[in-house]
Design an enzyme around this catalytic site. Structure first.
Site, PDB file in Angstrom:
ATOM      1  N   TYR A  34    -101.751  24.561 -61.647  1.00 17.54           N
ATOM      2  CA  TYR A  34    -100.547  24.492 -62.484  1.00 17.54           C
ATOM      3  C   TYR A  34     -99.590  23.440 -61.925  1.00 17.54           C
ATOM      4  O   TYR A  34     -99.088  22.574 -62.652  1.00 17.54           O
ATOM      5  CB  TYR A  34     -99.889  25.870 -62.513  1.00 17.54           C
ATOM      6  CG  TYR A  34     -98.639  25.960 -63.347  1.00 17.54           C
ATOM      7  CD1 TYR A  34     -98.709  25.998 -64.738  1.00 17.54           C
ATOM      8  CD2 TYR A  34     -97.376  26.010 -62.753  1.00 17.54           C
ATOM      9  CE1 TYR A  34     -97.556  26.089 -65.509  1.00 17.54           C
ATOM     10  CE2 TYR A  34     -96.227  26.095 -63.511  1.00 17.54           C
ATOM     11  CZ  TYR A  34     -96.322  26.141 -64.886  1.00 17.54           C
ATOM     12  OH  TYR A  34     -95.181  26.231 -65.649  1.00 17.54           O
TER      13      TYR A  34
ATOM     14  N   LYS B 139     -98.338  19.914 -63.734  1.00 21.24           N
ATOM     15  CA  LYS B 139     -96.932  19.621 -64.046  1.00 21.24           C
ATOM     16  C   LYS B 139     -96.461  18.364 -63.308  1.00 21.24           C
ATOM     17  O   LYS B 139     -95.662  17.589 -63.841  1.00 21.24           O
ATOM     18  CB  LYS B 139     -96.059  20.833 -63.696  1.00 21.24           C
ATOM     19  CG  LYS B 139     -96.336  22.064 -64.561  1.00 21.24           C
ATOM     20  CD  LYS B 139     -96.027  21.788 -66.030  1.00 21.24           C
ATOM     21  CE  LYS B 139     -96.087  23.044 -66.878  1.00 21.24           C
ATOM     22  NZ  LYS B 139     -95.754  22.785 -68.284  1.00 21.24           N
TER      23      LYS B 139
HETATM   24  N1  NAD Z   1     -91.871  31.010 -68.211  1.00 21.39           N
HETATM   25  C1  NAD Z   1     -91.503  30.409 -67.099  1.00 21.39           C
HETATM   26  O1  NAD Z   1     -90.970  31.022 -66.140  1.00 21.39           O
HETATM   27  C2  NAD Z   1     -91.682  28.911 -66.976  1.00 21.39           C
HETATM   28  C3  NAD Z   1     -91.188  28.261 -65.848  1.00 21.39           C
HETATM   29  C4  NAD Z   1     -91.361  26.894 -65.720  1.00 21.39           C
HETATM   30  C5  NAD Z   1     -91.996  26.171 -66.737  1.00 21.39           C
HETATM   31  N2  NAD Z   1     -92.464  26.828 -67.835  1.00 21.39           N
HETATM   32  C6  NAD Z   1     -93.154  26.042 -68.864  1.00 21.39           C
HETATM   33  O2  NAD Z   1     -92.521  26.245 -70.110  1.00 21.39           O
HETATM   34  C7  NAD Z   1     -93.467  26.075 -71.170  1.00 21.39           C
HETATM   35  C8  NAD Z   1     -93.396  27.242 -72.131  1.00 21.39           C
HETATM   36  O3  NAD Z   1     -93.688  28.435 -71.420  1.00 21.39           O
HETATM   37  P1  NAD Z   1     -93.366  29.886 -71.986  1.00 21.39           P
HETATM   38  O4  NAD Z   1     -92.793  30.697 -70.886  1.00 21.39           O
HETATM   39  O5  NAD Z   1     -92.630  29.767 -73.294  1.00 21.39           O
HETATM   40  O6  NAD Z   1     -94.866  30.416 -72.218  1.00 21.39           O
HETATM   41  P2  NAD Z   1     -95.526  31.150 -73.503  1.00 21.39           P
HETATM   42  O7  NAD Z   1     -96.871  31.601 -73.069  1.00 21.39           O
HETATM   43  O8  NAD Z   1     -94.558  32.133 -74.067  1.00 21.39           O
HETATM   44  O9  NAD Z   1     -95.642  29.932 -74.552  1.00 21.39           O
HETATM   45  C9  NAD Z   1     -96.638  28.937 -74.454  1.00 21.39           C
HETATM   46  C10 NAD Z   1     -97.085  28.597 -75.869  1.00 21.39           C
HETATM   47  O10 NAD Z   1     -98.048  27.538 -75.786  1.00 21.39           O
HETATM   48  C11 NAD Z   1     -99.056  27.813 -76.740  1.00 21.39           C
HETATM   49  N3  NAD Z   1    -100.316  27.139 -76.387  1.00 21.39           N
HETATM   50  C12 NAD Z   1    -101.190  27.436 -75.392  1.00 21.39           C
HETATM   51  N4  NAD Z   1    -102.263  26.640 -75.449  1.00 21.39           N
HETATM   52  C13 NAD Z   1    -102.059  25.796 -76.503  1.00 21.39           C
HETATM   53  C14 NAD Z   1    -102.809  24.739 -77.076  1.00 21.39           C
HETATM   54  N5  NAD Z   1    -104.014  24.397 -76.589  1.00 21.39           N
HETATM   55  N6  NAD Z   1    -102.304  24.085 -78.141  1.00 21.39           N
HETATM   56  C15 NAD Z   1    -101.091  24.438 -78.656  1.00 21.39           C
HETATM   57  N7  NAD Z   1    -100.335  25.442 -78.171  1.00 21.39           N
HETATM   58  C16 NAD Z   1    -100.805  26.106 -77.093  1.00 21.39           C
HETATM   59  C17 NAD Z   1     -99.240  29.329 -76.718  1.00 21.39           C
HETATM   60  O11 NAD Z   1     -99.878  29.816 -77.881  1.00 21.39           O
HETATM   61  C18 NAD Z   1     -97.779  29.783 -76.574  1.00 21.39           C
HETATM   62  O12 NAD Z   1     -97.193  30.014 -77.837  1.00 21.39           O
HETATM   63  C19 NAD Z   1     -94.834  25.910 -70.490  1.00 21.39           C
HETATM   64  O13 NAD Z   1     -95.182  24.543 -70.437  1.00 21.39           O
HETATM   65  C20 NAD Z   1     -94.607  26.449 -69.092  1.00 21.39           C
HETATM   66  O14 NAD Z   1     -95.451  25.875 -68.151  1.00 21.39           O
HETATM   67  C21 NAD Z   1     -92.329  28.181 -67.983  1.00 21.39           C
END
Ligand code: NAD
Length: 258
Positions: free
Chosen positions: A148, A152
């Site tokens: 991961y 990133k």
């Molecule tokens: N949640 C956290 O604490 C956190 C922290 C840092 C960064 N992020 C980043 O933020 C972003 C969103 O995370 P989140 O917490 O909303 O997660 P989440 O799992 O709620 O949302 C991710 C979305 O991406 C979609 N997805 C997955 N594979 C896909 C594909 N091949 N094509 C299209 N869509 C796809 C999923 O269906 C989902 O709706 C991510 O990139 C994650 O790495 C999250």
């Protein structure tokens, strides 16, 4: 805003994608949510309301991405802002991670933004206007979850490459690197149990100078800045929105000497 700008948010059915879509809609943009999960994406678009709509897109597949971008351009004519937000997170350590999991994480988190950005660039160049915004993570600085973190860090590097290559067309590229985000019920990127969430939240908060988790609004606010007209001279940046979670801990004895 004189011209109604169009913002495309990938991973739009997820916790953060919905929050970003809702914030940008408040700021006056036409919102398009894209996600692999079509029905959840339509639900999210309905929740945001107005003229927001969803499109199915698998960011790892060039044909899927290209046909979704064509459909969006047919319907609304332009794409001004792309938020590369779709991502997956599998709790891993290097020793036990299998090759397939590594590939999946890199495919969605790194190759996905490459494919989606490549597909929207021609429209942005034609418009001579574009805002590319990547959602990365503070995680690359601290170790842990190596695939991961590497995906990133790679996305931060792509952002710099886009900033350098696309400036001639008035296209900026920036990244927002969140800390741990407060989990939306039913939407947890790590699929943790409530007990696991509580334990990991406590740990994250104890390591965060601004003693709390990030909210979706914290992250969406930074995205809104990079999307705005006033950020037109800001490119190639990664902005940590992590309450200081990205900083190395102070020396254990720092307070003794004060
Ligand atoms: N949640 C956290 O604490 C956190 C922290 C840092 C960064 N992020 C980043 O933020 C972003 C969103 O995370 P989140 O917490 O909303 O997660 P989440 O799992 O709620 O949302 C991710 C979305 O991406 C979609 N997805 C997955 N594979 C896909 C594909 N091949 N094509 C299209 N869509 C796809 C999923 O269906 C989902 O709706 C991510 O990139 C994650 O790495 C999250």
């Amino acid at each position: 805003m004189d011209l109604r700008r169009v913002a495309l948010v990938t991973g739009g059915a997820g916790a953060l994608g919905r929050g970003i879509g809702a914030r940008l809609q408040k700021d006056g943009y036409q919102i398009v949510l894209a996600d692999i999960n079509a029905s959840a994406c339509d639900d999210a678009a309905n929740d945001i309301g107005g003229d927001t709509f969803g499109v199915q897109m698998d960011v790892t597949s060039a044909p899927s991405v290209e046909s979704a971008v064509d459909r969006i351009l047919d319907r609304v004519g332009r794409i001004d802002i792309l938020v590369n937000n779709a991502g997956v997170l599998v709790k891993d350590d290097h020793a036990s991670m299998d090759e397939e999991t590594f590939d999946r994480i890199v495919r969605v988190n790194l190759k996905g933004p490459f494919l989606v950005t490549r597909a929207v660039i021609p429209a942005m160049k034609k418009q001579r206007y574009g805002r590319l915004i990547a959602i990365t993570s503070r995680n690359k600085l601290s170790g842990g979850m190596p695939a991961y973190a590497a995906s990133k860090a790679g996305l931060d590097a792509l952002t710099v490459a886009w900033a350098r290559e696309l400036g001639d067309w008035n296209i900026t590229a920036n990244a927002v690197a969140p800390g741990s985000i407060k989990v939306t019920p039913g939407l947890d990127i790590l699929n943790r149990s409530p007990e696991q969430q509580l334990a990991s939240n406590r740990l994250a908060i104890s390591r965060t100078p601004i003693q709390r988790l990030a909210t979706r609004e914290d992250i969406a606010g930074a995205v809104a800045y990079f999307a705005s007209e006033e950020a037109g001279f800001v490119t190639g940046e990664t902005l940590f929105v992590a309450g200081g979670f990205q900083l190395a801990p102070a020396s254990r004895y720092a307070s003794d000497s004060e």
